[in-house]
Design a protein around this motif. Sequence first.
Motif, mmCIF file in Angstrom:
data_model
loop_
_atom_site.group_PDB
_atom_site.id
_atom_site.type_symbol
_atom_site.label_atom_id
_atom_site.label_comp_id
_atom_site.label_asym_id
_atom_site.label_seq_id
_atom_site.Cartn_x
_atom_site.Cartn_y
_atom_site.Cartn_z
ATOM 1 N N SER A 43 -4.102 -19.679 3.046
ATOM 2 C CA SER A 43 -3.151 -18.457 3.040
ATOM 3 C C SER A 43 -3.771 -17.269 2.228
ATOM 4 O O SER A 43 -3.476 -16.046 2.781
ATOM 5 C CB SER A 43 -2.008 -18.947 1.806
ATOM 6 O OG SER A 43 -1.229 -18.158 1.120
ATOM 7 N N CYS A 44 -4.945 -17.460 1.835
ATOM 8 C CA CYS A 44 -5.799 -16.358 1.235
ATOM 9 C C CYS A 44 -6.451 -15.617 2.444
ATOM 10 O O CYS A 44 -6.314 -14.102 2.354
ATOM 11 C CB CYS A 44 -6.844 -16.858 0.081
ATOM 12 S SG CYS A 44 -8.219 -15.666 -0.351
ATOM 13 N N SER B 221 -3.702 -13.604 4.371
ATOM 14 C CA SER B 221 -3.154 -12.324 3.624
ATOM 15 C C SER B 221 -4.341 -11.330 3.119
ATOM 16 O O SER B 221 -3.923 -10.185 3.303
ATOM 17 C CB SER B 221 -2.625 -12.808 2.141
ATOM 18 O OG SER B 221 -3.622 -13.496 1.652
ATOM 19 N N SER C 115 -6.909 -7.968 -2.887
ATOM 20 C CA SER C 115 -6.146 -9.082 -3.600
ATOM 21 C C SER C 115 -5.040 -8.551 -4.168
ATOM 22 O O SER C 115 -3.932 -9.055 -4.377
ATOM 23 C CB SER C 115 -7.034 -10.223 -4.320
ATOM 24 O OG SER C 115 -7.590 -9.375 -5.629
ATOM 25 N N VAL D 21 -2.395 -7.391 -2.060
ATOM 26 C CA VAL D 21 -1.681 -8.397 -1.639
ATOM 27 C C VAL D 21 -0.657 -8.972 -2.724
ATOM 28 O O VAL D 21 0.613 -9.082 -2.304
ATOM 29 C CB VAL D 21 -2.623 -9.554 -0.886
ATOM 30 C CG1 VAL D 21 -1.796 -10.683 -0.638
ATOM 31 C CG2 VAL D 21 -3.245 -9.029 0.134
ATOM 32 N N ALA D 22 -1.166 -9.070 -3.863
ATOM 33 C CA ALA D 22 -0.291 -9.682 -5.019
ATOM 34 C C ALA D 22 0.885 -8.594 -5.117
ATOM 35 O O ALA D 22 2.006 -9.060 -5.271
ATOM 36 C CB ALA D 22 -0.846 -9.768 -6.211
ATOM 37 N N ASN E 127 2.174 -6.470 -2.958
ATOM 38 C CA ASN E 127 3.216 -6.373 -1.794
ATOM 39 C C ASN E 127 3.851 -7.697 -1.821
ATOM 40 O O ASN E 127 5.014 -7.482 -1.547
ATOM 41 C CB ASN E 127 2.319 -6.536 -0.561
ATOM 42 C CG ASN E 127 1.626 -4.993 -0.476
ATOM 43 O OD1 ASN E 127 2.503 -4.007 -0.915
ATOM 44 N ND2 ASN E 127 0.706 -4.784 0.311
ATOM 45 N N GLU E 128 3.482 -8.877 -2.207
ATOM 46 C CA GLU E 128 4.257 -10.061 -2.189
ATOM 47 C C GLU E 128 5.252 -10.071 -3.536
ATOM 48 O O GLU E 128 6.394 -10.350 -3.195
ATOM 49 C CB GLU E 128 3.240 -11.095 -2.607
ATOM 50 C CG GLU E 128 2.322 -11.697 -1.348
ATOM 51 C CD GLU E 128 3.125 -12.024 -0.232
ATOM 52 O OE1 GLU E 128 4.156 -12.741 -0.353
ATOM 53 O OE2 GLU E 128 2.882 -11.640 1.108
ATOM 54 N N LEU E 129 4.730 -9.417 -4.667
ATOM 55 C CA LEU E 129 5.861 -9.192 -5.713
ATOM 56 C C LEU E 129 6.903 -8.245 -5.097
ATOM 57 O O LEU E 129 8.272 -8.529 -5.662
ATOM 58 C CB LEU E 129 5.215 -8.727 -7.001
ATOM 59 C CG LEU E 129 4.278 -9.891 -7.765
ATOM 60 C CD1 LEU E 129 3.674 -9.028 -8.858
ATOM 61 C CD2 LEU E 129 5.322 -10.804 -8.239
ATOM 62 N N GLY F 13 8.104 -7.711 -2.235
ATOM 63 C CA GLY F 13 8.733 -8.525 -1.259
ATOM 64 C C GLY F 13 9.644 -9.517 -1.907
ATOM 65 O O GLY F 13 10.667 -9.533 -1.438
ATOM 66 N N ALA F 14 9.341 -10.206 -2.912
ATOM 67 C CA ALA F 14 10.006 -11.201 -3.534
ATOM 68 C C ALA F 14 11.003 -10.583 -4.359
ATOM 69 O O ALA F 14 12.136 -11.296 -4.330
ATOM 70 C CB ALA F 14 9.179 -12.066 -4.586
ATOM 71 N N ASN G 260 13.725 -9.324 -1.943
ATOM 72 C CA ASN G 260 14.711 -10.591 -1.425
ATOM 73 C C ASN G 260 15.422 -11.104 -2.582
ATOM 74 O O ASN G 260 16.515 -11.594 -2.301
ATOM 75 C CB ASN G 260 13.617 -11.753 -1.136
ATOM 76 C CG ASN G 260 12.783 -11.333 0.182
ATOM 77 O OD1 ASN G 260 13.518 -10.515 1.152
ATOM 78 N ND2 ASN G 260 11.835 -12.132 0.613
#
Length: 140
Positions: free
Chosen positions: A83-84, A87, A107, A110-111, A113-115, A117-118, A121
């Motif tokens: 996963s790392c 990403s 990193s 990435v974190a 962007n994931e937050l 996105g979450a 959602n």
Amino acid sequence: MASLNPWGKLDEVQNERLMARRKTRKRITFIAISFIILVSIIVGAVVGGVSHNNNKSSQQNDNVLSISSTIRAVCNLILYPDSCISSLSPYAAKFNALKPQDIYKMSVLVALNELFGASDNFFKSETFKNINNLNINKKH
């Protein structure tokens, strides 16, 4: 140094010619050595420039390999290396060379962007709409 003629007398004219020849030989030797050094410096600069240009293209390929190997080395230390790697790889394409600070910055990106996105959602999900409806109903 004065030369002696066969009669034991110093010949000043011959001595001056000898000294002039020695000076000329020294000058010619100095010019020849300087010329050889100059030519070797020029040849070295040309060869170095040509080899540097040839190494640039191969260095770019090596750089791509070193970036991916750097990411793999860092990602192998964590719990989910696949996963790392997946990403961080898109962000690594933007860098020419990676330093540890760059990997840290990637990193964090990435974190974030994931937050984001979450959270998007979550706010678009039915659960949030149901929670929001419950809070609205309690106020009235």
